[in-house]
Design an enzyme around this catalytic site. Structure first.
Site, mmCIF file in Angstrom:
data_model
loop_
_atom_site.group_PDB
_atom_site.id
_atom_site.type_symbol
_atom_site.label_atom_id
_atom_site.label_comp_id
_atom_site.label_asym_id
_atom_site.label_seq_id
_atom_site.Cartn_x
_atom_site.Cartn_y
_atom_site.Cartn_z
ATOM 1 N N GLY A 224 0.766 -1.096 -0.102
ATOM 2 C CA GLY A 224 -0.105 -0.078 -0.085
ATOM 3 C C GLY A 224 0.868 1.221 0.047
ATOM 4 C CD GLN A 582 7.866 -2.532 6.756
ATOM 5 O OE1 GLN A 582 7.429 -1.704 6.795
ATOM 6 N NE2 GLN A 582 7.429 -3.488 5.909
ATOM 7 C CD GLU A 649 5.064 6.031 7.174
ATOM 8 O OE1 GLU A 649 4.685 7.099 6.456
ATOM 9 O OE2 GLU A 649 4.457 5.708 8.181
HETATM 10 MO MO1 MOS Z 1 1.968 5.817 5.196
HETATM 11 S S1 MOS Z 1 2.460 6.897 3.687
HETATM 12 O O1 MOS Z 1 1.350 7.008 6.489
HETATM 13 O O2 MOS Z 1 0.713 4.850 4.997
#
Ligand code: MOS
Length: 685
Positions: A224, A582, A649
């Site tokens: 996603g 990740q 992230e």
């Molecule tokens: Mo992430 S871009 O906050 O799903």
């Protein structure tokens, strides 16, 4: 080290994704996109499409049912005649087969009253305005001290502008919905989503239903990266069409249509002004951001947010200006805000290091902050310096000659670069249940979404640890909105948010276990709303450091990244194998951002010209060589019961800057416009 619990299902093909649910009598949908960049729809001619055998319905603004008002304008499918951007979905065909639907979609003829679209972001666009707030609820502008004066008086001054292009998430599984209206008027959606609960909420609202009347199932999701963090038009289309034809409807957005309809990272223009004393200690930091949104909905990315967190300096300013263009609405893409913002900040820091003659690792150590610079809050933990030092050691930074263009092997120039990373450690409220079964096993449920991150496995480990049970005795169930309500898999908040609820549910269950479990089992539930409200105020962020080595071919300008290392300080790591995945996944995306990824707007007609992975380049195995990630020990009691920070992230944040800084070091050419392609580099070599 625990492999993904669903790995066998995935590799054998038994894991079911949204398109694959075998529903009786399913029909297929194909979407028609606008061919004009702006204007009004005069008429939709569906005559020839309808005549095609097997066509069940053609939907457009001329016949679509009314939907309830909803804040996301992109979901108001067929609710007006206005075309807001080229590629917007303006009609859809439902047919017995996918092939028929596609052919019929081609036969839908739309007449427009077209206008000239305004699609290009520029720093002097007259439509630029200051949004009320930027994403994550942050202030658009901040200012402390007198940054202009401090900058003018600084011994070392860097005043540079970095630009980043629009970038598109390309999860392997496209955005997909299988929609089914049940006989009792409730709606079931098999959906590729990062958040079953919020998705349920939004779709219920649009169709005027109670939340409980919509069920969203997302047991397995093929990626996603943020693009499935909010519902996209595909869900509304499939649900609308299924009701229209009275049959289940399947719609997987073709990759060619994803570029206009599933969101992208806004392009940015970022002016960085950094002033420092002769030792490289920053005295002024100014970060001014220009970015775009659409006419459909405001999406104002918080690009300068990391600059408010990173370095000490008394005088500072951040600003965000956005412009509404005739383009698709930008959306979430891995570390929205932090990724482009840290590219600019960490590249500019490298320029300060060069200008001041200070080693770039040392420069960052010297400017480390003991409190969050703009809020003044204490950090719950901040181990940036440990990451820099550990990384420098492992990477072999010592003895690096700062002179650019001096390391050569044949016709290749070699260079190394460093950049810092940061990402907030967020947590959202939610619920979970834990059940003790009579057979000695446990069932733990939460409407979380495992989008390929290993979330299911991490939660099972957390549950097993809390229950003091073997992992094999824990059944972890996620990906269904009928489970206890959970927040979205976004903002790197999943494990921290859901894990807290799982721990509390398991603790409560343990307290109730006393002797034999009855046949119906024993269940306990938890809601973390109050716990989160009571949390003390701290600045909670993960930190990290990227080190990259590049080779630049002097004849072709080709850039390779033979070596990359990321070191992260992100609290406790729950599952090393998926955590590493990740990190290196994020870093790989950083290589893509630095060297390849770019969505190009058609200046005349609107919409992005890239339509597939032949035109939108991402790193493949040959581009990613010796890449590694590691983490430093970090114990932080102010986070959550696990002591963990989000890791989804931070791997991409700063990664592109490390590569760009290495390129500048290799050949002495600073390209301030991503991606750094041979075409941009070669004229200067
Ligand atoms: Mo992430 S871009 O906050 O799903």
């Amino acid at each position: 080290m625990t492999n993904r619990l669903e790995s066998r299902e995935k590799v054998t093909g038994a894991a079911r994704y949204a398109f694959e649910y075998p529903l009786q009598d399913a029909a297929y949908l194909s979407a028609v996109q606008a061919h004009t960049g702006r204007g009004e729809i005069v008429s939709v001619d569906t005559e020839s499409a309808r005549r095609l055998p097997g066509v069940l319905a053609v939907l457009s603004c001329e016949n679509a049912p009314r939907l309830e008002e909803q804040s996301n304008g992109e979901l108001a499918v067929f609710q007006s005649r206005t075309v807001s951007y080229r590629g917007q979905v303006i009609a859809a065909v439902v047919a017995e087969t996918l092939e028929t639907a596609r052919e019929a979609a081609r036969l839908v003829h739309v007449e427009y009253a077209p206008e000239d679209p305004d699609v290009l972001l520029r720093r002097d666009h007259p439509g630029l305005y200051k949004p009320e707030q930027v994403n994550a609820g942050l202030a658009p502008d901040t200012e402390l001290g007198d940054p202009d004066r401090a900058f003018d008086g600084a011994a070392v001054r860097v005043d540079v502008t970095y630009t980043t292009p629009a970038e598109h998430n390309n999860p392997m599984e496209p955005h997909t919905t299988t929609a089914h209206w049940n006989e009792d008027g409730t709606l079931t959606l098999y959906e590729s989503t990062q958040g079953p609960s919020p998705h349920q909420q939004v779709l219920a609202q649009i169709f005027g239903l109670d939340r409980e009347q919509v069920r969203v199932v997302s047991t397995h999701v093929g990626g996603g990266f943020g693009s499935k963090g909010t519902p996209r038009p595909n869900a509304v289309l499939a649900a609308m069409a299924a009701r229209e034809v009275g049959r289940p409807v399947k719609f997987a957005v073709p990759r060619r249509q994803m570029f206009a309809t599933t969101g992208y990272r806004t392009p940015t223009i970022q002016r960085m002004r950094l002033g420092a004393d002769p030792d490289g200690r920053l005295t002024a930091i100014m970060h001014d951001v220009v970015e775009q949104t659409s006419t459909v909905q405001e999406f104002a990315e918080q690009t300068a947010a990391p600059t408010r967190v990173m370095y000490q300096a008394v005088n500072r300013r951040t600003t965000h200006r956005v412009v509404r263009l005739d383009v698709p609405t930008p959306s979430w893409m891995r570390a929205p805000g932090e990724t482009p913002g840290m590219y600019a900040l960490e590249s500019a820091m490298d320029e300060v290091a060069v200008a001041a003659g200070v080693d770039p690792v040392e420069l960052r150590v010297r400017n480390d902050a003991d409190r969050e610079p703009e809020s003044g809050l204490p950090f719950s933990s901040r181990n940036l310096v440990a990451c820099l030092e550990e990384g420098a050691d492992r990477f072999g930074w010592e003895g690096r000659d700062p002179t650019p263009g001096v390391r050569r092997v044949g016709r290749k120039l070699l260079g190394t670069g460093v950049a810092a990373a940061t990402y907030p450690a967020r947590r959202n409220p939610g619920q979970a249940t834990a059940r003790a079964e009579q057979d000695g096993t446990f069932t733990v449920r939460i409407a979380a979404s495992d989008i390929g991150t290993g979330a299911r496995t991490a939660l099972a480990l957390i549950a097993a640890e809390t229950l003091k049970a073997d992992l094999g005795r824990v059944r972890m169930e996620v990906g269904d909105s009928s489970f206890p309500t959970a927040s979205v898999a976004g903002g790197s908040s999943g494990t921290a948010s859901w894990g807290t609820a799982v721990v509390r549910a398991c603790e409560t269950l343990l307290g109730r276990l006393n002797g034999a479990v009855p046949p119906e089992g024993i269940e306990a539930s938890a809601d973390t709303t109050d716990e989160l409200k009571a949390a003390e105020e701290y600045a909670r962020h993960g930190f990290g450091a990227h080190f990259a080595e590049v080779e630049v071919d002097m004849d072709t300008g080709e850039i390779r990244v033979p070596r990359m290392l990321g070191v992260f300080a992100v609290g406790r790591i729950i599952n090393p194998v998926t955590a590493r995945s990740q990190f290196i996944g994020g870093m790989t995306m950083g290589i893509g951002m630095a060297l390849m990824e770019e969505s190009i707007m058609d200046a005349e007609f609107g919409d992005y010209l890239n339509r597939d992975l032949a035109q939108y380049h991402v790193p493949s195995c040959a581009d990613v060589r010796d890449i590694d990630a590691m983490w430093v020990e970090e114990s932080d009691p102010h986070l959550n019961p696990m002591g963990s920070k989000g890791i989804g992230e931070i791997g991409i944040v700063g990664a592109a800057a490390a590569v760009g800084n290495a390129v500048a070091h290799a050949c002495g050419v600073r390209v301030r416009d991503l991606p750094i392609t041979p075409a941009k580099l070669l004229p200067h070599l």
